[in-house]
Structures are given as C-alpha cells and as structure tokens.
Design a protein around this motif. Sequence first.
Motif, PDB file in Angstrom:
ATOM      1  N   TRP A 266      26.903 129.020 -28.108  1.00 20.22           N
ATOM      2  CA  TRP A 266      28.075 128.403 -27.419  1.00 20.22           C
ATOM      3  C   TRP A 266      27.753 127.820 -26.108  1.00 20.22           C
ATOM      4  N   ALA A 267      26.779 128.854 -25.422  1.00 17.57           N
ATOM      5  CA  ALA A 267      26.240 128.506 -24.128  1.00 17.57           C
ATOM      6  C   ALA A 267      25.238 127.270 -24.062  1.00 17.57           C
ATOM      7  N   ALA A 268      24.511 127.377 -25.449  1.00 14.51           N
ATOM      8  CA  ALA A 268      23.376 126.324 -25.448  1.00 14.51           C
ATOM      9  C   ALA A 268      23.996 124.880 -25.563  1.00 14.51           C
ATOM     10  N   HIS A 269      25.104 124.984 -26.259  1.00 10.93           N
ATOM     11  CA  HIS A 269      25.599 123.294 -26.249  1.00 10.93           C
ATOM     12  C   HIS A 269      25.985 122.881 -25.161  1.00 10.93           C
ATOM     13  N   LYS A 270      26.654 123.952 -24.227  1.00  9.23           N
ATOM     14  CA  LYS A 270      27.172 123.450 -22.852  1.00  9.23           C
ATOM     15  C   LYS A 270      25.698 123.107 -22.046  1.00  9.23           C
ATOM     16  N   LEU A 271      25.051 123.754 -22.020  1.00  9.25           N
ATOM     17  CA  LEU A 271      24.024 123.580 -21.306  1.00  9.25           C
ATOM     18  C   LEU A 271      23.103 122.511 -21.654  1.00  9.25           C
ATOM     19  N   ILE A 287      18.044 130.595 -24.133  1.00  9.80           N
ATOM     20  CA  ILE A 287      18.910 131.028 -22.696  1.00  9.80           C
ATOM     21  C   ILE A 287      20.247 131.535 -23.316  1.00  9.80           C
ATOM     22  N   GLY A 288      20.634 130.918 -24.174  1.00  4.55           N
ATOM     23  CA  GLY A 288      22.067 131.359 -24.966  1.00  4.55           C
ATOM     24  C   GLY A 288      22.022 132.530 -25.443  1.00  4.55           C
ATOM     25  N   ILE A 289      20.717 132.941 -26.114  1.00  4.24           N
ATOM     26  CA  ILE A 289      20.489 134.218 -26.728  1.00  4.24           C
ATOM     27  C   ILE A 289      20.400 135.248 -25.578  1.00  4.24           C
ATOM     28  N   ALA A 290      19.556 134.813 -24.483  1.00  2.54           N
ATOM     29  CA  ALA A 290      19.259 135.786 -23.406  1.00  2.54           C
ATOM     30  C   ALA A 290      20.867 136.218 -22.639  1.00  2.54           C
ATOM     31  N   GLY A 318       7.306 132.169 -23.468  1.00  2.00           N
ATOM     32  CA  GLY A 318       7.086 130.859 -22.504  1.00  2.00           C
ATOM     33  C   GLY A 318       8.486 130.240 -22.020  1.00  2.00           C
ATOM     34  N   PHE A 319       9.599 130.899 -22.748  1.00  3.56           N
ATOM     35  CA  PHE A 319      11.093 130.303 -22.256  1.00  3.56           C
ATOM     36  C   PHE A 319      11.342 130.636 -21.017  1.00  3.56           C
ATOM     37  N   ASP A 320      11.931 129.356 -20.426  1.00  2.00           N
ATOM     38  CA  ASP A 320      12.651 129.757 -19.092  1.00  2.00           C
ATOM     39  C   ASP A 320      14.257 130.217 -19.590  1.00  2.00           C
ATOM     40  N   LEU A 321      14.411 131.404 -18.957  1.00  2.00           N
ATOM     41  CA  LEU A 321      15.631 131.708 -19.412  1.00  2.00           C
ATOM     42  C   LEU A 321      16.749 131.804 -18.344  1.00  2.00           C
ATOM     43  N   TYR A 322      16.523 130.885 -17.336  1.00  6.16           N
ATOM     44  CA  TYR A 322      17.710 130.396 -16.349  1.00  6.16           C
ATOM     45  C   TYR A 322      17.734 129.211 -16.249  1.00  6.16           C
ATOM     46  N   HIS A 323      18.640 128.569 -15.927  1.00  2.37           N
ATOM     47  CA  HIS A 323      18.687 127.071 -15.466  1.00  2.37           C
ATOM     48  C   HIS A 323      19.979 127.023 -14.225  1.00  2.37           C
ATOM     49  N   THR A 324      19.492 126.310 -13.190  1.00  2.78           N
ATOM     50  CA  THR A 324      20.498 126.057 -12.140  1.00  2.78           C
ATOM     51  C   THR A 324      21.948 125.693 -12.690  1.00  2.78           C
ATOM     52  N   LYS A 325      21.764 124.605 -13.841  1.00  2.00           N
ATOM     53  CA  LYS A 325      22.989 124.245 -14.248  1.00  2.00           C
ATOM     54  C   LYS A 325      24.078 125.426 -14.622  1.00  2.00           C
ATOM     55  N   LEU A 326      23.419 126.530 -15.106  1.00  2.00           N
ATOM     56  CA  LEU A 326      24.192 127.572 -15.619  1.00  2.00           C
ATOM     57  C   LEU A 326      25.138 128.025 -14.634  1.00  2.00           C
ATOM     58  N   ALA A 327      24.434 128.145 -13.377  1.00  2.00           N
ATOM     59  CA  ALA A 327      25.308 128.748 -12.237  1.00  2.00           C
ATOM     60  C   ALA A 327      26.262 127.913 -11.521  1.00  2.00           C
ATOM     61  N   GLU A 328      26.121 126.510 -11.482  1.00  2.00           N
ATOM     62  CA  GLU A 328      26.830 125.522 -11.122  1.00  2.00           C
ATOM     63  C   GLU A 328      28.361 125.831 -11.372  1.00  2.00           C
ATOM     64  N   ASN A 329      28.944 126.143 -10.816  1.00  2.00           N
ATOM     65  CA  ASN A 329      30.769 126.189 -11.278  1.00  2.00           C
ATOM     66  C   ASN A 329      30.545 127.079 -12.638  1.00  2.00           C
ATOM     67  N   LEU A 378      20.478 136.894 -15.053  1.00  2.00           N
ATOM     68  CA  LEU A 378      19.488 136.195 -15.509  1.00  2.00           C
ATOM     69  C   LEU A 378      18.650 135.407 -14.398  1.00  2.00           C
ATOM     70  N   GLU A 379      19.430 134.954 -13.522  1.00  2.00           N
ATOM     71  CA  GLU A 379      18.717 134.529 -12.254  1.00  2.00           C
ATOM     72  C   GLU A 379      17.932 135.464 -11.497  1.00  2.00           C
ATOM     73  N   LYS A 380      18.305 136.696 -11.244  1.00  2.00           N
ATOM     74  CA  LYS A 380      17.722 137.808 -10.633  1.00  2.00           C
ATOM     75  C   LYS A 380      16.381 138.050 -11.337  1.00  2.00           C
ATOM     76  N   TYR A 381      16.534 138.229 -12.771  1.00  2.00           N
ATOM     77  CA  TYR A 381      15.186 138.511 -13.435  1.00  2.00           C
ATOM     78  C   TYR A 381      14.241 137.439 -13.044  1.00  2.00           C
ATOM     79  N   ILE A 382      14.713 136.196 -13.205  1.00  2.00           N
ATOM     80  CA  ILE A 382      13.617 135.018 -13.067  1.00  2.00           C
ATOM     81  C   ILE A 382      12.965 135.056 -11.553  1.00  2.00           C
ATOM     82  N   SER A 383      14.128 135.265 -10.418  1.00  2.00           N
ATOM     83  CA  SER A 383      13.449 135.334  -9.159  1.00  2.00           C
ATOM     84  C   SER A 383      12.464 136.573  -8.953  1.00  2.00           C
TER      85      SER A 383
END
Lengths: 391, 391
Positions: A266-271, A287-290, A318-329, A378-383
């Motif tokens: 569900w989150a994957a489609h939106k992202l 990312i959706g799974i994470a 090697g997956f990026d598990l965060y994307h800034t678009k996830l946090a925008e609004n 997820l953002e915190k893990y990445i940072s």
Amino acid sequence: MQTIKQSFKIEYNYSIFFTNNLFETANSQLSDFLNSYAEQGFQRKVLVVIDGGFLSHHPDLQDTIKNYFADQVKHIQLAKDIIVVPGGEASKNDPDLFEKLAQAVDIYGIDRHSFIVGIGGGAVLDLVGYAAAVSHRGIKLIRIPTTVLSQNDSGVGVKNGINFHGKKNFLGTFAPPVAVFNDLTYLKTLDDRDWRAGISEAIKVALIKDKSFFEWIEENTLALAQRDEAKMSYLIHRCAEMHTEHIGSGDPFEFGSSRPLDFGHWAAHKLEYLTDFEVRHGEAVAIGIALDCVYANKIGMLSDADLDRIYNVLVKLGFDLYHTKLAENDKVNLRNGLHEFREHLGGRLTIMLLEKIGKGVEVHEMDADIIAESVDVLEKYISEKRVLTAG
Amino acid sequence: MQTIKQSFKIEYNYSIFFTNNLFETANSQLSDFLNSYAEQGFQRKVLVVIDGGFLSHHPDLQDTIKNYFADQVKHIQLAKDIIVVPGGEASKNDPDLFEKLAQAVDIYGIDRHSFIVGIGGGAVLDLVGYAAAVSHRGIKLIRIPTTVLSQNDSGVGVKNGINFHGKKNFLGTFAPPVAVFNDLTYLKTLDDRDWRAGISEAIKVALIKDKSFFEWIEENTLALAQRDEAKMSYLIHRCAEMHTEHIGSGDPFEFGSSRPLDFGHWAAHKLEYLTDFEVRHGEAVAIGIALDCVYANKIGMLSDADLDRIYNVLVKLGFDLYHTKLAENDKVNLRNGLHEFREHLGGRLTIMLLEKIGKGVEVHEMDADIIAESVDVLEKYISEKRVLTAG
C-alpha cells in the motif's frame, strides 16, 4: 416467470518454464510449445512485442527471434514486424501505446487462436497483457519476463493493467497467460538496482508464508547482493513457485477483499506515485515492507528480534529504506495512500501485517499517527546508518 | 530447473430474473438482491448508466430510480449522478463514451465490490459491460436489458465489447454479470422494428437446437407480429433459457472454434456494417438466417419444405429478407465478411448451417458462387412478394 440460473466453471492451466538462451536455435523449449499448437485447417500467428529498455542491451534480439522462428517454428507464423515499446512505468502511462498494440493486432491479423509474446519487464508485460486480453476478447499471451521482479512475481501471475489519469492499474483484467518462459541469462544485463529490486518480492512472500525461505535469503544475502546467479535462480524459482501456489489455491481473480500478496504494497504504490516512479516498484516494496514491519512492531505485533532480522536483510541487500517523499505531508499522503489502495482493491480495507517471520495476519485499519511515527523511525535508522543487531 | 505448473478453476454464478415494473417501490426484486450484498465494514456503491434512447421513452426514470434507492436499498449507496449515454451502435463506436464511463468509476469511487447497473439495449449494455469489466480489473455488473434482443440473447450472456477503427467488438472481454433483470414492461415502448428484431435470435436458437420451440413460434407468428405481450414473454424466457444453457454447458469463454449461437451471424455482421448499422442487428440476423438457409438448401443439406417453413415465419413476422447492399459487389463483400468473421472468432472458419429444423451442423467452408446465387434467390423471392408454401 421462473428465474433462470446460470453456473459454470472456467479452467485455466499454464506452465512456467525455466531456461537459458531461450532463442538459441538449439533450445527447443519455446518452439516445442508453439509447435504443439499447430493445427490443420488454419494458420496461427505470433506477434512479438519487446521492451525497448531490454532491447537496448540485446540489440540483436529481433534478428535472433526471426532466425529462431525461421529455423524452429514450422507451423506458426511470425508477424512480419516486431513491435518495440518503451520500457518502465512510462509504457503504462501512455494510452497511445495501448492503441498501437491493438492496431498491430488488427494489421497483422492476430486472432484469438494466435499468440502475443511479450518480452520485457513487469510494466511492459502489464501493458502487453492488457492489450492481448481485450483484443478480440482475448488473445493467447506468452510472457517472457526479463527482470527479477517479473520473473518471480508479476510475470508469473494472472493480472495485467495500464494506468489511467494517473491511477495505477486502473484499467486491467485478470487474464492468465498460456505460458511463461523465464530465461535466466536475461538477468545478466540488469543494472544493480533492477537486480536488487525484485528480491523484495521474494522477501515479501517468504515473510508471510515461509520462514525457512526467509532464512535461506538471510544466509545468502551477501551472495545475492554480489550477483550470484545460481543463488538468484533458486530465489526466483522458489518465489515464483510460492506466488503461483498462492494464486492457484486461493482466490485467483480476487473476488474477496483479501490480498496477502500485497504485503508491503500500500505504501509502495503511493511512494512510486509520489516520486513519479523514480523509485522502482521493487525498491518501493522494500520500503513498504520495512514501514509495515516497524508499524507492526510499534503496535506490539512483531518482535524486536524479527524486525531487526528483516531490516538487516533489506539493508544488507542494498535497499534504501527511507525516502524524503515518505515524510513530506506524510499523514495526508499516507492516509490517501491507504484510501486509494482500498478503493482499487475494493471491499473492506485489508492490510497484511507480520505477526512473526513466516506468518502474516490481516488487519482492517491502520492508525495514521503510528504510521507517521514509523516513518520517523525509518528516517532515524538511516541517519544513524544503523545496521541493527538482534534484540 | 523444474517447470512450475499452474492450474485453477473460476466459478461463475448468476441469475436472470423476470419481472414487471422493476423500479416500483413495491417491487423488491432488485433491492433484495442488492441488500443481500450489504456487509459490515465497507460501503458498496451503485453507478447507474442509462441508454438515452430508452430514457426518451421513460423520462421519469432517473427520479424513479433515485426514489427506489432512497426507499428500498438501505446499505448500498447510489452514486449522486446517473450517467446517460446515446443508444444504439453509436455508443460502441465512440471511444469517448468508454472514457466517460471509466472516469465516472473514478469520480464516484466505484470499487471492485461495488456495482455498475446498465439499463438499455444490447449496444449500450456491451459498452457498459466493457467499461465495468476493465475498470479496477472488473466491477460487478448488473444488466437491465430493455429490448427483446437484449433480454433474450446478448443481455443474458457473458460478453461485452466496443468497436475499434470500424471493427465490430474488436475490444471486449468475457465477463459474466452478477445478475440480469428482464423487465417485460419495458418492451411496451419499443418501436415495431425493435419488437420484431429480437425475435430472430429466438428463431435462430430454435432452428439449431429445438424443433418444438420453432413450431411454437410458427404457431404464434401472427400473435407475435401483433405484439401479444404474453406470447413475447414466453418467447423471451425460452430463448434466454436456451441461450444460457448453451453457454453454461459448452465453452463459455469460447476457447475453441465452434460458435453455434452465431448461426446466421456472419452475413449479418457484414450487412450491419455495409448499411452503417441502419439495418439493426436482429433484422440483419433474420436476413443472415434466410441467406444461410437458402445456401444450405442449394447445397442439398436443407429440404425445400424446411426452407419454406423458415422463410414463411420470417416473412410473416414482417422481416425484410433482402437488402440491396447484399447484392452490391456481393462476392467481394461477402467473402470479406466470411474472412472477418473467421478472424474475429479466430481458429478455423466454422459456420453453423441447418441440416433440418432443430438441428444445426458445422461446416468449414462456404462457396462464394453459391452464396451469390443465394443472394439472388432472396432478391427473387422479394420481387415476387413470395410467401412460400411447403414443398
């Protein structure tokens, strides 16, 4: 007057073949399949449609295919031209491409007993499958998926679709292929992103259904990340097998509300949509799974230890598990994402979450605040460049 | 690696209800059906699409439907607007109408567990059925056919379709409805041509499958021509029953080449096209039946006596059994007609001809010269104003 009752069943059968160098003259897998359809009294034809992205790595493919048909396929006629369409999600966004394929069916006289062969990634196969399914009320479809994702997931299933006014898969059907040919040599020319992306669907199906398969992936994370072809072959076969079993034993045309194979989706489609498909489907699914695993952990469903194992496998691949678009609004976007997901599927909102590795469980609501908190995690893990350790 | 084999069956069930005054508040047939789908946890919706031609005879219908839903349908929500599309073949020729319906699905939030209700003649139901079948990979379709033809034939079957670049039904799917409601009161407002036209499909199915039903039609020719509603109700019910049985017990999605229900249809399709659909489908089928019966007689398959009986029934019902377009370049046009028919169906050319009343037989070729001679015979019969006598 008396009500008339109609009742019937339609049976579908198809095979998923695994091979190498499908169009080499010595390889008779495809020609045997096609030749078995030869029938006195009429001429079946084949229209081939190729993903332009794939073709750019295999510039001789059109000639190779023409030679293969000339040498090996005696009674089924290859259409004089091979059609090329752009690869990737763009192919599903452009209604002219659907039109082009329907016109090709007309021009080359492809009838319901003829074949359309789609060669390419999942998006192109979705487009080709849709055009095949609705032309003359359904032309026989052969899929030749060329990516990890399409070989282990979408290409072996029963769906097709194109986008409509920005809505993903808004137009589509359930239409099983007559055969799928997975050529493992095609994976060699994938870029690293596409090699990796498809692994997320294997992780998905392992997580909800088969702990031992997850453990196999866990043991082979490094080899998979380093493009071990033998390991990838096993992963694709096992994932395709589980995907196929799930469809065949369940609700293939999704008359009910349950869609366990959409775990993480569900989150994957939106992202994908929010990033204008810059994030590829498999990457978005990772990312959706994470995200849904963090969520499940936050609501006390999934243990810390299991979350760590899942997160580690994804990161090590090697997956990026965060994307800034996830946090925008994020609250608005993700709430809309849930809503759109429900609307496309229909019925009651039904989301698969994880209870533990190997066991999914369906829920019918998700809390927007906890989703937003999960994004923050997820953002915190990445940072922190965190690679978690169990416990 | 081992081939993966997929196999499953999909079951379809639906009922064809017969009623009068479907949307009168006292009539709970439709509301009972819809209310049985009400389910906790989500809101199913209904989008209604009406044939503009039918609506012009029932100007209050939109209000009647809104009142009916307000009074009778408690848990399923009617979309705020009712969509109107032009009636007749034009609705299948205009791609913007398909687009309009897909957009309506989006605008009104109609999901896969919601319903689209199509009200109208066969062409509109084909369009609505196609839009329903491909939006979100298939929305539940309720058909409310309003003509004899759609109540006894196309509306009770499993197909839909629109035209594409002048090719009839080029785009379409096999997609059974969830229910069909045949309201016999709707037949009152049909013009004489549409009243009559649909009878040809009953004659068709009787001729190939049921001599006693043909004899019933023969005995009631005059009453049917004079618009006897009770007789017409019986005719529609029996024809719908035979059509339904044939589909359910045979090859519903037409994977094979055989299409017995297309008896009389190959020339009919071509004639509709040649006359720019001025000749309506049922009228063209009557001519197609007559043509193929003369042909069968000429090749020694059908007796003079049976040909006379069939011809007489058609003439007494008021069908014109000849059209100048049939004779214009008849060899070229009709040979093309055969070719296009085969191409749309796919597979081997398979045409149903009559051996005797009640028994069809399939052939795989037709002789263009004898077809042209058969056209001449029809012209001669007409010029003689011939009503044949047996023998």
